[in-house]
Design a protein around this motif. Structure first.
Motif, PDB file in Angstrom:
ATOM      1  N   HIS A 105      -7.482   2.418   1.459  1.00 12.09           N
ATOM      2  CA  HIS A 105      -6.691   3.374   0.094  1.00 12.09           C
ATOM      3  C   HIS A 105      -6.416   2.319  -0.926  1.00 12.09           C
ATOM      4  O   HIS A 105      -6.076   1.223  -0.799  1.00 12.09           O
ATOM      5  CB  HIS A 105      -4.560   3.860   0.766  1.00 12.09           C
ATOM      6  CG  HIS A 105      -3.649   4.939  -0.591  1.00 12.09           C
ATOM      7  ND1 HIS A 105      -4.509   5.468  -0.223  1.00 12.09           N
ATOM      8  CD2 HIS A 105      -3.352   3.885  -1.285  1.00 12.09           C
ATOM      9  CE1 HIS A 105      -4.003   6.129  -1.598  1.00 12.09           C
ATOM     10  NE2 HIS A 105      -2.957   5.282  -2.475  1.00 12.09           N
ATOM     11  N   GLN A 113      -8.321  -2.564  -2.464  1.00 11.66           N
ATOM     12  CA  GLN A 113      -7.844  -1.344  -1.771  1.00 11.66           C
ATOM     13  C   GLN A 113      -7.226  -2.236  -0.765  1.00 11.66           C
ATOM     14  O   GLN A 113      -7.282  -3.554  -0.325  1.00 11.66           O
ATOM     15  CB  GLN A 113      -9.239  -0.707  -1.500  1.00 11.66           C
ATOM     16  CG  GLN A 113     -10.292  -1.712  -0.410  1.00 11.66           C
ATOM     17  CD  GLN A 113     -11.104  -0.577   0.210  1.00 11.66           C
ATOM     18  OE1 GLN A 113     -11.391   0.136  -0.164  1.00 11.66           O
ATOM     19  NE2 GLN A 113     -11.528  -0.797   1.409  1.00 11.66           N
ATOM     20  N   CYS A 114      -6.619  -1.402   0.147  1.00 14.05           N
ATOM     21  CA  CYS A 114      -5.763  -1.358   1.021  1.00 14.05           C
ATOM     22  C   CYS A 114      -6.725  -2.232   2.358  1.00 14.05           C
ATOM     23  O   CYS A 114      -7.555  -1.363   2.456  1.00 14.05           O
ATOM     24  CB  CYS A 114      -5.256  -0.665   1.883  1.00 14.05           C
ATOM     25  SG  CYS A 114      -3.619  -0.797   3.234  1.00 14.05           S
ATOM     26  N   CYS A 163       0.629   2.996   3.382  1.00 13.38           N
ATOM     27  CA  CYS A 163       0.578   2.360   4.567  1.00 13.38           C
ATOM     28  C   CYS A 163       1.973   1.365   4.735  1.00 13.38           C
ATOM     29  O   CYS A 163       2.094   0.958   5.813  1.00 13.38           O
ATOM     30  CB  CYS A 163      -0.374   1.639   5.441  1.00 13.38           C
ATOM     31  SG  CYS A 163      -1.817   0.492   4.964  1.00 13.38           S
ATOM     32  N   ASN A 205      -4.544   2.067  -4.489  1.00 13.30           N
ATOM     33  CA  ASN A 205      -3.394   2.735  -5.078  1.00 13.30           C
ATOM     34  C   ASN A 205      -3.415   3.510  -6.168  1.00 13.30           C
ATOM     35  O   ASN A 205      -4.526   2.160  -7.481  1.00 13.30           O
ATOM     36  CB  ASN A 205      -1.832   1.018  -6.004  1.00 13.30           C
ATOM     37  CG  ASN A 205      -1.603   0.929  -3.767  1.00 13.30           C
ATOM     38  OD1 ASN A 205      -1.466   1.602  -2.595  1.00 13.30           O
ATOM     39  ND2 ASN A 205       0.174   0.420  -3.998  1.00 13.30           N
ATOM     40  N   TYR A 264      -1.785  -6.496   2.535  1.00 13.04           N
ATOM     41  CA  TYR A 264      -2.966  -7.003   1.839  1.00 13.04           C
ATOM     42  C   TYR A 264      -3.608  -6.116   1.601  1.00 13.04           C
ATOM     43  O   TYR A 264      -3.906  -5.267   1.494  1.00 13.04           O
ATOM     44  CB  TYR A 264      -3.167  -8.138   2.825  1.00 13.04           C
ATOM     45  CG  TYR A 264      -2.785  -9.212   4.130  1.00 13.04           C
ATOM     46  CD1 TYR A 264      -2.481 -10.075   3.316  1.00 13.04           C
ATOM     47  CD2 TYR A 264      -1.630  -8.563   5.066  1.00 13.04           C
ATOM     48  CE1 TYR A 264      -1.313 -11.316   3.888  1.00 13.04           C
ATOM     49  CE2 TYR A 264      -0.855  -9.260   5.404  1.00 13.04           C
ATOM     50  CZ  TYR A 264      -1.089 -11.091   4.922  1.00 13.04           C
ATOM     51  OH  TYR A 264      -0.351 -11.998   5.502  1.00 13.04           O
ATOM     52  N   PHE A 265      -4.295  -6.831   0.230  1.00 10.26           N
ATOM     53  CA  PHE A 265      -5.867  -5.852  -0.256  1.00 10.26           C
ATOM     54  C   PHE A 265      -6.880  -6.510  -0.184  1.00 10.26           C
ATOM     55  O   PHE A 265      -6.963  -8.503  -0.305  1.00 10.26           O
ATOM     56  CB  PHE A 265      -4.989  -5.515  -1.379  1.00 10.26           C
ATOM     57  CG  PHE A 265      -4.063  -4.654  -1.356  1.00 10.26           C
ATOM     58  CD1 PHE A 265      -4.389  -3.577  -1.843  1.00 10.26           C
ATOM     59  CD2 PHE A 265      -2.487  -5.112  -1.433  1.00 10.26           C
ATOM     60  CE1 PHE A 265      -2.945  -2.456  -1.864  1.00 10.26           C
ATOM     61  CE2 PHE A 265      -1.409  -4.635  -1.196  1.00 10.26           C
ATOM     62  CZ  PHE A 265      -1.501  -3.252  -2.046  1.00 10.26           C
ATOM     63  N   ASN A 309       0.992  -1.878   4.333  1.00  9.36           N
ATOM     64  CA  ASN A 309       0.360  -3.241   4.513  1.00  9.36           C
ATOM     65  C   ASN A 309       0.328  -3.922   2.907  1.00  9.36           C
ATOM     66  O   ASN A 309       0.377  -3.178   1.975  1.00  9.36           O
ATOM     67  CB  ASN A 309      -0.638  -2.644   4.696  1.00  9.36           C
ATOM     68  CG  ASN A 309      -1.843  -3.726   4.705  1.00  9.36           C
ATOM     69  OD1 ASN A 309      -1.261  -5.048   5.834  1.00  9.36           O
ATOM     70  ND2 ASN A 309      -3.213  -4.501   4.386  1.00  9.36           N
ATOM     71  N   SER A 368      -5.715  -2.933   5.509  1.00 16.47           N
ATOM     72  CA  SER A 368      -6.067  -2.427   6.689  1.00 16.47           C
ATOM     73  C   SER A 368      -6.206  -0.627   6.694  1.00 16.47           C
ATOM     74  O   SER A 368      -6.819  -0.209   7.802  1.00 16.47           O
ATOM     75  CB  SER A 368      -3.999  -2.116   6.914  1.00 16.47           C
ATOM     76  OG  SER A 368      -4.019  -1.455   8.164  1.00 16.47           O
ATOM     77  N   CYS A 369      -6.120   0.260   5.941  1.00 16.36           N
ATOM     78  CA  CYS A 369      -6.281   2.171   5.798  1.00 16.36           C
ATOM     79  C   CYS A 369      -7.209   1.773   4.602  1.00 16.36           C
ATOM     80  O   CYS A 369      -8.007   3.158   4.844  1.00 16.36           O
ATOM     81  CB  CYS A 369      -4.717   2.469   5.689  1.00 16.36           C
ATOM     82  SG  CYS A 369      -4.005   2.298   3.815  1.00 16.36           S
ATOM     83  N   CYS A 394       0.739  -0.927   0.086  1.00 18.03           N
ATOM     84  CA  CYS A 394      -0.210  -0.167   0.206  1.00 18.03           C
ATOM     85  C   CYS A 394       0.668   1.057  -0.060  1.00 18.03           C
ATOM     86  O   CYS A 394       2.440   0.962   1.034  1.00 18.03           O
ATOM     87  CB  CYS A 394      -0.923  -0.148   1.225  1.00 18.03           C
ATOM     88  SG  CYS A 394      -1.550   1.059   1.270  1.00 18.03           S
TER      89      CYS A 394
END
Length: 70
Positions: free
Chosen positions: A62, A56-57, A23, A64, A27-28, A25, A59-60, A20
């Motif tokens: 987002h 999308q991420c 952040c 890319n 995983y998506f 990360n 975790s957050c 990501c």
């Protein structure tokens, strides 16, 4: 008809992880981006909405820039 192409084995352990860009990360999760196509460009002559899958991420949240078609 035969497929004469050779398949080259790929070791995913050696492949680069995509991170990501916000952040870091790895995983998506799949999400759907909706695009509106005007009636002038639509094959039906009517305005249509087209779903486009992207990621999308996890975790957050987002997305890319490399995941979004321009």
């Amino acid at each position: 008809m035969q497929n004469n192409q050779q398949q080259i084995p790929v070791n995913l352990k050696e492949a680069e992880d995509i991170l990501c860009s916000e952040c870091g990360n790895i995983y998506f999760v799949p999400v759907v981006l909706m695009k509106k196509v005007s009636a002038l460009l639509s094959p039906t002559g009517k305005e249509i909405m087209v779903p486009v899958q992207t990621f999308q991420c996890a975790s957050c949240g987002h997305v890319n820039e490399e995941f979004v078609e321009k």
